[in-house]
Design a protein around this motif. Structure first.
Motif, PDB file in Angstrom:
ATOM      1  N   HIS A 263      10.644 -22.085   6.652  1.00 55.36           N
ATOM      2  CA  HIS A 263       9.621 -21.409   7.430  1.00 55.36           C
ATOM      3  C   HIS A 263       8.895 -20.650   6.731  1.00 55.36           C
ATOM      4  CE1 HIS A 263      10.616 -22.575  12.467  1.00 55.36           C
ATOM      5  NE2 HIS A 263      10.072 -23.530  11.090  1.00 55.36           N
ATOM      6  N   VAL A 264       8.480 -20.334   6.829  1.00 54.62           N
ATOM      7  CA  VAL A 264       6.847 -19.074   6.264  1.00 54.62           C
ATOM      8  C   VAL A 264       6.842 -17.596   6.632  1.00 54.62           C
ATOM      9  CG1 VAL A 264       4.924 -19.309   5.181  1.00 54.62           C
ATOM     10  CG2 VAL A 264       5.528 -21.384   5.124  1.00 54.62           C
ATOM     11  N   GLY A 265       7.062 -16.498   6.363  1.00 54.45           N
ATOM     12  CA  GLY A 265       7.123 -15.586   7.167  1.00 54.45           C
ATOM     13  C   GLY A 265       5.698 -14.739   6.456  1.00 54.45           C
ATOM     14  N   ILE A 266       5.182 -13.796   6.871  1.00 54.32           N
ATOM     15  CA  ILE A 266       4.309 -12.944   5.985  1.00 54.32           C
ATOM     16  C   ILE A 266       4.741 -11.659   6.208  1.00 54.32           C
ATOM     17  CG2 ILE A 266       2.621 -12.530   8.034  1.00 54.32           C
ATOM     18  CD1 ILE A 266       1.006 -12.821   6.245  1.00 54.32           C
ATOM     19  N   TRP A 267       4.834 -11.083   4.896  1.00 56.07           N
ATOM     20  CA  TRP A 267       5.140  -9.143   5.749  1.00 56.07           C
ATOM     21  C   TRP A 267       4.103  -8.216   4.705  1.00 56.07           C
ATOM     22  CZ3 TRP A 267       8.585  -7.382   7.561  1.00 56.07           C
ATOM     23  CH2 TRP A 267       9.253  -5.665   7.828  1.00 56.07           C
ATOM     24  N   ALA A 268       3.373  -7.274   5.033  1.00 55.31           N
ATOM     25  CA  ALA A 268       2.724  -6.505   5.191  1.00 55.31           C
ATOM     26  C   ALA A 268       2.823  -5.155   4.870  1.00 55.31           C
ATOM     27  CB  ALA A 268       0.774  -6.827   5.331  1.00 55.31           C
ATOM     28  N   LEU A 269       4.178  -5.163   4.595  1.00 59.34           N
ATOM     29  CA  LEU A 269       4.610  -3.642   4.554  1.00 59.34           C
ATOM     30  C   LEU A 269       5.670  -3.485   3.559  1.00 59.34           C
ATOM     31  CD1 LEU A 269       5.925  -4.248   8.315  1.00 59.34           C
ATOM     32  CD2 LEU A 269       3.923  -2.356   7.863  1.00 59.34           C
ATOM     33  N   MET A 294       1.786  -9.121   0.796  1.00 59.92           N
ATOM     34  CA  MET A 294       0.628  -8.248   0.993  1.00 59.92           C
ATOM     35  C   MET A 294       0.747  -7.356  -0.118  1.00 59.92           C
ATOM     36  SD  MET A 294      -1.865  -9.545   4.388  1.00 59.92           S
ATOM     37  CE  MET A 294      -2.861  -8.074   3.707  1.00 59.92           C
ATOM     38  N   PRO A 295       0.628  -7.044  -0.527  1.00 58.22           N
ATOM     39  CA  PRO A 295       0.880  -5.172  -1.467  1.00 58.22           C
ATOM     40  C   PRO A 295      -0.016  -4.407  -0.666  1.00 58.22           C
ATOM     41  CG  PRO A 295       0.142  -6.921  -2.966  1.00 58.22           C
ATOM     42  CD  PRO A 295      -0.149  -7.643  -1.497  1.00 58.22           C
ATOM     43  N   GLN A 296      -1.501  -4.808  -0.077  1.00 60.32           N
ATOM     44  CA  GLN A 296      -2.755  -3.321   0.747  1.00 60.32           C
ATOM     45  C   GLN A 296      -2.883  -4.492   1.927  1.00 60.32           C
ATOM     46  OE1 GLN A 296      -2.744  -0.750  -0.950  1.00 60.32           O
ATOM     47  NE2 GLN A 296      -2.344  -0.787  -2.464  1.00 60.32           N
ATOM     48  N   TRP A 297      -2.692  -3.081   3.018  1.00 62.89           N
ATOM     49  CA  TRP A 297      -3.077  -3.248   4.408  1.00 62.89           C
ATOM     50  C   TRP A 297      -4.533  -3.901   4.578  1.00 62.89           C
ATOM     51  CZ3 TRP A 297      -1.616  -6.591   8.117  1.00 62.89           C
ATOM     52  CH2 TRP A 297      -2.382  -6.095   9.488  1.00 62.89           C
ATOM     53  N   ASP A 298      -5.214  -4.807   4.956  1.00 59.03           N
ATOM     54  CA  ASP A 298      -5.929  -5.279   5.448  1.00 59.03           C
ATOM     55  C   ASP A 298      -6.229  -6.191   6.494  1.00 59.03           C
ATOM     56  OD1 ASP A 298      -8.568  -7.507   5.097  1.00 59.03           O
ATOM     57  OD2 ASP A 298      -9.532  -5.257   4.247  1.00 59.03           O
ATOM     58  N   VAL A 299      -6.417  -6.347   7.771  1.00 58.80           N
ATOM     59  CA  VAL A 299      -6.366  -6.662   8.886  1.00 58.80           C
ATOM     60  C   VAL A 299      -6.929  -8.098   9.016  1.00 58.80           C
ATOM     61  CG1 VAL A 299      -8.345  -5.728   9.665  1.00 58.80           C
ATOM     62  CG2 VAL A 299      -6.238  -7.126  11.309  1.00 58.80           C
ATOM     63  N   GLY A 300      -7.658  -8.058   7.859  1.00 62.53           N
ATOM     64  CA  GLY A 300      -9.158  -9.552   7.753  1.00 62.53           C
ATOM     65  C   GLY A 300      -8.534 -10.612   7.327  1.00 62.53           C
ATOM     66  N   ARG A 301      -7.474 -10.206   6.042  1.00 61.55           N
ATOM     67  CA  ARG A 301      -6.619 -10.490   5.246  1.00 61.55           C
ATOM     68  C   ARG A 301      -5.531 -10.854   6.221  1.00 61.55           C
ATOM     69  NH1 ARG A 301      -5.274  -8.328   0.291  1.00 61.55           N
ATOM     70  NH2 ARG A 301      -5.109 -10.071  -1.060  1.00 61.55           N
ATOM     71  N   TYR A 302      -4.728 -10.275   5.981  1.00 65.00           N
ATOM     72  CA  TYR A 302      -3.653  -9.851   7.263  1.00 65.00           C
ATOM     73  C   TYR A 302      -3.863 -12.054   7.984  1.00 65.00           C
ATOM     74  CZ  TYR A 302       0.415 -10.164  10.347  1.00 65.00           C
ATOM     75  OH  TYR A 302       1.288  -9.764  10.765  1.00 65.00           O
ATOM     76  N   PHE A 303      -5.334 -12.480   8.641  1.00 66.05           N
ATOM     77  CA  PHE A 303      -5.279 -13.349   9.592  1.00 66.05           C
ATOM     78  C   PHE A 303      -5.991 -14.562   8.547  1.00 66.05           C
ATOM     79  CE2 PHE A 303      -5.426 -10.568  13.043  1.00 66.05           C
ATOM     80  CZ  PHE A 303      -5.266 -11.134  13.886  1.00 66.05           C
ATOM     81  N   GLU A 304      -6.189 -14.464   7.282  1.00 66.92           N
ATOM     82  CA  GLU A 304      -6.599 -15.161   6.182  1.00 66.92           C
ATOM     83  C   GLU A 304      -5.212 -15.682   5.699  1.00 66.92           C
ATOM     84  OE1 GLU A 304      -9.415 -12.893   4.205  1.00 66.92           O
ATOM     85  OE2 GLU A 304     -10.979 -13.440   5.155  1.00 66.92           O
TER      86      GLU A 304
END
Length: 578
Positions: A263-269, A294-304
């Protein structure tokens, strides 16, 4: 410490019935660290032989993942992809290089690195060499790093050149290394200091391809990392985590969300936080899964990234939740892959805005995770509570603050817990430990919760920190209940409530609100009517509103309520002069 333990049928946390444990054995830690409080041998034996703890080191877990799925992608970050095979080989070479530098088992290493694949490699190199990371973050400066260095006596300092923004983190780390006599400075992502070593070079050195055999030096009951408490003020306390309990803690958490292999997860913290270590590091190797960093938080790039990588499990915290809930371009993204999104509050607003099944949860570095079940929990559990313990071996009590008296269902009490992942004691802090536990071993969190029964299941509702209560003329109340209702308002993306000074009542409630895109915030009167209609008592209604774009956070990324209280107190003081 190394003698086998024979059970005597005595009751203790994790063995409440006093089952007979004859023939159950445990070696204990192979390399004990002075100042670390270990699980009593009989309890450790029960956890290990009952399958509650994992019987391997985290380095061996990675080796197993690399052997069984060498080509599978473990981490994705800024266009860089690393397989389990590559991660295993690089970290193995790094472990050998660390030993070649003279680092020994359970020497400590200060970490000031960002959310990157380089950090992952550095961590696993330490795990395999038996070096204990002190999980600091790039935002720390002289006060925090100095106190942590004095306490843990690190022999190495890992730093990331591009993790400090405009701040020269390498120069800072070099100066702190000299001041605190840390022999080895290791720099990732840039030219190293003259007295330091390039991480990339160490990952290529130390010839030979054989696995570094440490089986006689440390094992699953030894310390894997020094994590830091998430307090909002002062220097964090040091929390030892262990190979066996850490992995099992993660497995019980992930099982609640039906996370599966691959399973794929995402971590932006921050990846060095306890939650980052659990979700992004340990989960990845346990489940041979993929994690998008994600080294830097950006909501648009998060959804992308969610759309591009077909993410199935996402995680966020309070400061990011409003941006996710108010993102105006959700419809542009295919989010059909996402099975669940976990957040430390704000699940209802996120689910309403995105359509993603979202779950409130509670986590604490001292060893407890509360959450609902992704597939089975009704919305009332997922949104109006923080769920229930993930492990059936975790015991939870709500005690009247300052006592050992349990409160009734529905009454607010201090969250206290014990279990297989519970902190046994802060590192080298006997005075703090003496007041942090009940006589029968329950850890006192300082967090207020209320228990409720929903569909026959006891769930918990977070009320706030004990010190964050508002005392309005003798009526004391927490803020989380108010904030939960505020988040339902159609014009509000998120809101936080803090105490403000009042000459008559002592304190009243002030609401800091972030408006939803294209909406105007309600007036104090309109918000009061809305909250009262939702069933909130009148004395809890916010009596002032302050609009804001974002909430302040502490250096560890948590909501800084103290700063909000100071802001409104200063503003009121200035107004009273005029």
């Amino acid at each position: 410490m190394g003698e086998p333990c024979k059970g005597e049928g005595r009751a203790y946390p994790g063995n409440p019935g006093g089952q007979n444990l004859h023939a159950i054995e445990t070696t204990g830690p192979l390399h004990p660290i002075d100042g670390v409080v270990y699980t009593p041998p009989e309890q450790a034996a029960y956890y290990l032989n009952g399958g509650i703890w994992e019987r391997q080191t985290l380095g061996d877990t990675l080796r197993s993942a690399a052997k069984n799925a060498p080509e599978r992608i473990a981490f994705v970050c800024e266009g860089h992809r690393m397989s389990f095979g590559e991660l295993d080989a690089k970290s193995e070479r790094l472990a050998r290089s660390l030993r070649a530098l003279g680092l020994q088992v359970h020497d400590r290493a200060m970490f000031q690195m960002g959310t990157s694949i380089e950090t992952v490699v550095a961590l696993f190199g330490c795990f395999k060499a038996g070096v204990v990371p002190v999980c600091s973050i790039p935002q720390y400066r002289e006060l925090e790093i100095g106190k942590l260095a004095d306490l843990t006596s690190p022999k190495a300092y890992f730093v990331q050149a591009d993790a400090g923004g405009r701040f020269d983190l390498v120069k800072f780390a070099s100066a702190m290394s000299e001041r605190h006599q840390i022999p080895h400075l290791i720099v990732a992502g840039g030219a190293s200091d003259a007295r330091g070593h390039a991480l990339e070079g160490l990952c290529e050195g130390a010839g030979g391809q054989d696995v570094l055999d440490t089986s006689h030096e440390f094992g699953c009951e030894d310390v894997i990392a020094f994590q830091l408490s998430g307090g909002s003020t002062g220097v964090p306390k040091v929390i030892p985590r262990f190979h066996a309990e850490y992995q099992s803690h993660v497995r019980s958490w992930c099982a609640r969300y039906d996370m599966q292999e691959g399973h794929v997860g995402i971590w932006a913290l921050p990846i060095l936080h306890n939650a980052g270590m659990m979700f992004a590091i340990v989960r990845t190797v346990l489940y041979r899964a993929t994690t998008v960093l994600m080294p830097q938080w950006d909501v648009g790039r998060y959804f992308e990234a969610i759309e591009r990588e077909r993410v199935q499990h996402a995680f966020t915290i309070g400061p990011h939740a409003p941006a996710i809930a108010s993102y105006p371009h959700v419809a542009r993204h295919d989010l059909s892959s996402v099975r669940s999104l976990s957040t430390l509050m704000g699940a209802e607003a996120i689910e309403r805005a995105t359509g993603i099944l979202s779950i409130n949860m509670f986590g604490i570095t001292e060893g407890l995770v509360l959450t609902g079940t992704a597939a089975a929990s009704p919305a009332e559990v997922r949104h109006s509570s923080v769920g229930m313990p993930c492990s059936p071996y975790d015991e939870v009590r709500l005690l009247r603050p300052g006592t050992i008296e349990e409160v009734q269902i529905g009454a607010a009490g201090e969250l206290c817990f014990r279990g297989p992942s519970t902190l046994r004691g802060y590192y080298a802090a006997p005075e703090i430990n003496a007041v942090s536990f009940t006589p029968d071993g329950f850890f006192r969190t300082g967090d207020l919760m209320r228990a409720a029964v929903i569909d026959g299941q006891i769930v918990y509702r977070f009320e706030g920190r004990m010190k964050d209560n508002i005392n309005r003329g003798g009526e004391k109340f927490g803020t989380e209940e108010i904030e939960h209702l505020i988040a339902r308002h159609p014009a509000i993306a998120d809101g936080k409530v803090v105490a403000m000074p009042d000459p008559i009542y002592g304190e009243k409630a002030c609401a800091f609100l972030i408006p939803r895109d294209g909406h105007m915030l309600p007036s104090v009167e309109d918000l009061g009517q809305y909250l009262h209609a939702q069933g909130l008592a009148k004395f809890k209604l916010p009596e002032r509103i302050e609009a804001c774009d974002a909430f302040p956070t502490t250096r560890v990324g948590k909501l800084d309520r103290a700063h909000l209280r100071a802001m409104i107190a200063e503003k009121i003081a200035k107004e009273s002069v005029h």
